[in-house]
Design an enzyme around this catalytic site. Structure first.
Site, PDB file in Angstrom:
ATOM      1  CG  ASP A 115      -4.477  -1.740   2.884  1.00 41.09           C
ATOM      2  OD1 ASP A 115      -4.678  -1.600   1.665  1.00 41.09           O
ATOM      3  OD2 ASP A 115      -3.982  -0.854   3.598  1.00 41.09           O
ATOM      4  CG  ASP A 166      -1.835   1.156   1.290  1.00 39.81           C
ATOM      5  OD1 ASP A 166      -2.481   1.424   0.274  1.00 39.81           O
ATOM      6  OD2 ASP A 166      -1.926   1.804   2.348  1.00 39.81           O
ATOM      7  CG  ASP A 226      -2.025   2.344   6.472  1.00 38.11           C
ATOM      8  OD1 ASP A 226      -2.667   2.054   5.448  1.00 38.11           O
ATOM      9  OD2 ASP A 226      -1.581   3.489   6.688  1.00 38.11           O
TER      10      ASP A 226
END
Length: 899
Positions: free
Chosen positions: A647, A329, A643
């Site tokens: 996700d 990410d 985070d």
């Protein structure tokens, strides 16, 4: 109406479709709907009972063999061996139970993120109710700081902005509107007339109508995706299952053949041969394997914890070692999720600003040379303007610097502080007497401040084009001069250049108010402005990530960026990190995809290009899952970092889910296999190295075990076929097992890694531990042991009797295995290169084993018990001469292989 399509309708159409109105539902209708739709909570799948989890630990074939060995050993009186093996089995099963029992908490964490209460309109009156009682059709009132209780369509908005970073990965708060969106399928992050459950209102206020609750919300959809992801065995668990079955069947087959031959061909005593066969089986089965694996993983976990990586599932440590793709990410992982001003444009020149995040440390560089803002009137005024026209605060705590308020305004405060302008001190001397709030149609915010000399000044910030349209002057060389059309064009060109670099651009200006006004409005205040400059900001890459990515590439690992942010922004960050090949891009190669572009590709088309794509932007949780699956279908081992709540499903689907400990939500931590306590991408590289080292150590133990045990089985089995007496009795076999398969094996489990470990490509997870090289290695050493021991046994048997011959075999086998312990430290490197004493645990383990060996030779009672006799100098020379052939053979083999 499908969930998610509400953004395409006008407010009145939404209310009509939901059978609601601006005054809210009446209490009777609310009660009826609550019964129909159920409470606004996330549901869970039926959980596995703790007892069932405990029983699952005993499905391993090797564990079942060890349990059988416990029963048989206890039945024939070998209580000590039975107790040791049973303790190993229970310890390993218990540790596995503890790890798995704690692994299913993602849904509880999602529940914690839900809003506890909500303000709704019922019967036209405002009331506060538990968020669990919110239902479709409810009218919700939102204000700054509120957590949104359900997915809802905005029907009134007054500067309403929400932080959706945990859901979409968008690093900037989203401005909400009431306008319908007619663009076909729209990504969640672009649904600007919708608010979503568990996101937070950062500014303004609004009125919304609930469209979905519970599992029907975007959060609920993610919860369902987490539940739908099946747990997979790690490569290590799959290999150990295979090894356990292979070793168990091989050992039992050999033992059975020898047993039958001794009984029917030589007429041996049935009970004696049964005890002997069980002893050989116990010695041959690698009962220490679960302990070595668990010990290696546990020690690796401790080392990783000291290096800021917390592992939730022990086998996941080894999986890191064969990671070949890291899907990371962007927001909060590759970047700090802290907006930072990178460039400033003022009176015709561009100034670069160094530093990352909210820490106010950095320099102003003009043409690469440091520049002092205090010495430039225009730049100092610009920094002063953005510090005063600002509602946020820069706060320092033990954890570091943070922002209270809007992150964009926070970035402006930080750059002002870098220029030695303290916003709090400035605000103390320039009191705010009025303000004109930001509005989406004006795209400007203005504050009116009274200075130390009682002067009134309007400070303005906003979108560059709107600031410029109201500006008539600019600051040039410390003087206020008229703003020409050419200069306006130059400012707009600078704005476009900043935007093309994916920078979010804000302009600033001021106006001297010579006398107070009765009422300050946009019309009478925001005109005749003096333009000060532009601020270009971005959520930049972490300073250490570029080196970490280079290390990944050197280790044969593909880093891939996945983000909910805009494509242009993602590509700019990727370009800074060296992920994008500019030559390939110029040649027309596609290296970045947006979520909409990804939707246009079939699974077959996507799998054909997945290796070329290094950036995915504006993606949803489903897209992330699809990307992870595409790589896994190609046989890659995928690590996914993140985070945000968005996700979590992909983290659980990935072979290794890596959550951020500081910025990560509880949901991602619970869905992950590992958490980084420093949120540092570079920590992953160290974790991968640790994972590779752990696998290599487990492999060292297995190769050591097989070299020794195959050799033992060969000498003990073939002597019977040759019509010779058994070279070891049952108790001697068990003593060899105790002295060689115990401490030396455990010491190999903590051996230092090879120096070139991170210069090798990732290991194929389907690759057997016993490669052709290892098989040849094991077979050749087993033959080496047999060829060395058989003449020694025959010579001593004929010349000095069977007891002395068996004593020589016992001693020579143990010495063989001690040399093999040092041989097993590396497949590639010589023990002389690694150093004999670089693994102090192995040195002490070998000395301990040799001490135990000497005890049964020279302590009279033990000699009687184990049927041994003391050896003379010549005997020791023979035993050492034969056994050190293993060292000579392996060193020659490594030398030839290396060349």
């Amino acid at each position: 109406m499908e969930r998610g399509d509400w953004y395409a309708l006008r407010e009145e159409e939404v209310l009509r479709a939901l059978s609601s109105n601006l005054g809210g539902l009446d209490q009777g209708e609310a009660k009826t709907r609550l019964e129909k739709y159920g409470p606004n909570v996330l549901t869970e799948e039926e959980k596995t009972t703790p007892f069932k989890i405990f029983l699952e630990q005993f499905k391993n074939f090797l564990i079942l063999i060890l349990i059988a060995a416990v029963v048989v050993s206890a039945a024939i009186g070998e209580v000590f061996d039975a107790g040791v093996i049973f303790a190993i089995v229970v310890a390993c099963a218990g540790l596995g139970f503890i790890q798995e029992y704690r692994s299913e908490k993602a849904i509880q964490a999602l529940k914690k993120m839900a809003a506890p209460t909500a303000k709704v309109l019922r019967d036209g009156k405002e009331e506060e109710i538990p968020a669990t009682e919110v239902i479709p059709g409810d009218i919700i009132l939102l204000a700054t700081g509120d957590r949104v209780p359900a997915d809802a369509r905005v029907i009134e908005a007054a500067n309403l902005t929400t932080d959706e970073s945990s859901l979409t990965g968008e690093s900037v708060p989203v401005q909400k509107t009431t306008e319908p969106i007619h663009q076909g399928e729209v990504a969640v992050g672009d649904r600007t007339n919708m608010v979503f459950s568990a996101t937070v209102v950062t500014y303004g206020r609004g009125k919304t109508v609930v469209a979905a609750t519970g599992m029907g919300t975007e959060f609920g959809r993610i919860a369902g995706m987490i539940q739908g992801v099946e747990e997979k065995k790690t490569p290590l668990e799959e290999r150990l299952d295979h090894i356990g079955k292979w070793l168990g069947i091989l050992c039992l087959t050999v033992v059975a053949v020898v047993f039958v031959l001794e009984i029917f061909l030589r007429g041996a005593d049935l009970l004696e041969m049964f005890i002997w066969s069980v002893s050989l089986a116990v010695a041959a089965v690698p009962e220490a394997l679960p302990a070595v694996v668990t010990g290696s993983l546990a020690i690796g976990v401790q080392r990783m914890a000291r290096n800021n990586a917390i592992v939730r599932r022990l086998p996941a440590v080894e999986t890191l070692g064969c990671t070949s793709v890291i899907c990371s990410d962007k927001t909060g992982t590759l970047t700090k999720n802290e907006m930072t001003v990178r460039k400033i444009y003022t009176h015709g020149s561009v100034i670069e600003v160094t530093g990352v995040g909210f820490e106010p440390r950095g320099e102003f560089l003009r043409d690469g040379n440091p520049s002092d803002p205090k010495g430039e009137t225009g730049l100092e005024l610009l920094l002063k303007a953005i510090a005063l026209c600002n509602d946020s605060k820069l706060v320092r705590s033990n954890e570091g610097w943070s922002i209270r308020g809007d992150p964009t305004e926070g970035a402006l405060l930080v750059v002002a502080q870098k220029g030695r302008i303290d916003a709090e001190q400035l605000r103390a001397t320039h009191s705010r007497i009025d303000e004109i709030p930001f509005e989406s149609d004006r795209k400007r915010m203005t504050v009116i401040c009274r200075g130390e000399r009682e002067e009134l000044v309007a400070w303005v910030k906003g979108a560059p084009e709107t600031i410029l349209s109201q500006s008539t002057h600019m600051v040039r060389d410390g003087r206020v001069e008229p703003l020409s059309e050419e200069e306006k064009k130059a400012i707009l060109a600078a704005n476009e250049e900043f935007a093309s670099d994916a920078l979010r651009v804000l302009g600033a200006a001021y106006r001297d108010l010579h006398e107070p006004m009765g009422e300050y409005t946009a019309e009478n205040t925001e005109k005749g402005l003096t333009f000060l400059g532009l601020m270009g900001m971005i959520d930049p890459p972490r300073e250490e990530v570029r080196d970490a990515m280079a290390s990944c590439v050197a280790a044969g690992i593909r880093p891939v960026m996945i983000t909910g942010d805009h494509k242009l922004t993602a590509m700019a960050v990727a370009r800074e990190l060296g992920q994008l090949d500019n030559e390939a891009l110029q040649a027309g190669k596609t290296m970045a995809l947006s979520g909409v572009e990804l939707d246009r590709l079939s699974d077959e088309e996507f799998e054909g290009v997945v290796e070329d794509i290094v950036v995915y932007a504006r993606v949803s949780p489903e897209h992330k899952l699809r990307i992870v699956n595409a790589w896994q279908k190609r046989g890659e081992v995928v690590a996914m970092t993140g985070d945000g709540v968005n996700d979590a499903p992909a983290l659980k689907q990935a072979d290794i889910g890596v959550a951020m400990g500081i910025t990560g939500t509880d949901v991602t931590k619970e869905a992950s296999d590992m958490t980084l306590t420093d949120d540092n991408f570079a920590t992953i590289v160290r974790a991968i190295e640790e994972g590779r080292g752990i696998y290599e150590n487990i492999k060292k133990y297995l190769v050591f075990l097989l070299r020794c045990n195959v050799g033992e089985i060969l000498i003990l089995g073939l002597t019977g076929l040759l019509g010779l007496p058994l070279p070891l009795i049952a108790l001697q076999i068990l003593w060899v097992n105790l002295t060689t398969d115990g401490l030396p094996a455990l010491a190999l489990g903590v051996d230092p890694s090879d120096p070139d470990l991170m210069e090798r490509p990732p290991r194929n997870p389907k690759e057997s531990v016993f490669t052709k090289k290892v098989q040849w290695y094991i077979g050749a050493l087993a033959v080496n042991m047999f060829v060395g021991l058989l003449p020694v046994f025959c010579w001593y048997w004929k010349s000095e009797g069977l007891v002395k011959a068996r004593t020589m075999v016992l001693v020579t086998i143990i010495l063989f295995e001690m040399f093999n312990a040092f041989n097993s430290r590396s497949e590639r490197h010589s023990i002389f290169k690694l150093g004999w004493f670089s693994n102090k645990w192995l040195v002490w383990a070998v000395l301990s084993s040799l001490f135990l060996m000497v005890l049964v030779l020279y302590v009279p009672y033990l000699g009687f018990l184990f049927h041994t006799v003391p050896l003379g100098y010549f005997d020791w020379i023979v035993a050492l001469g034969v056994s050190c052939s293993a060292l000579i053979f392996v060193e020659l083999y490594k030398l030839i292989w290396e060349r």
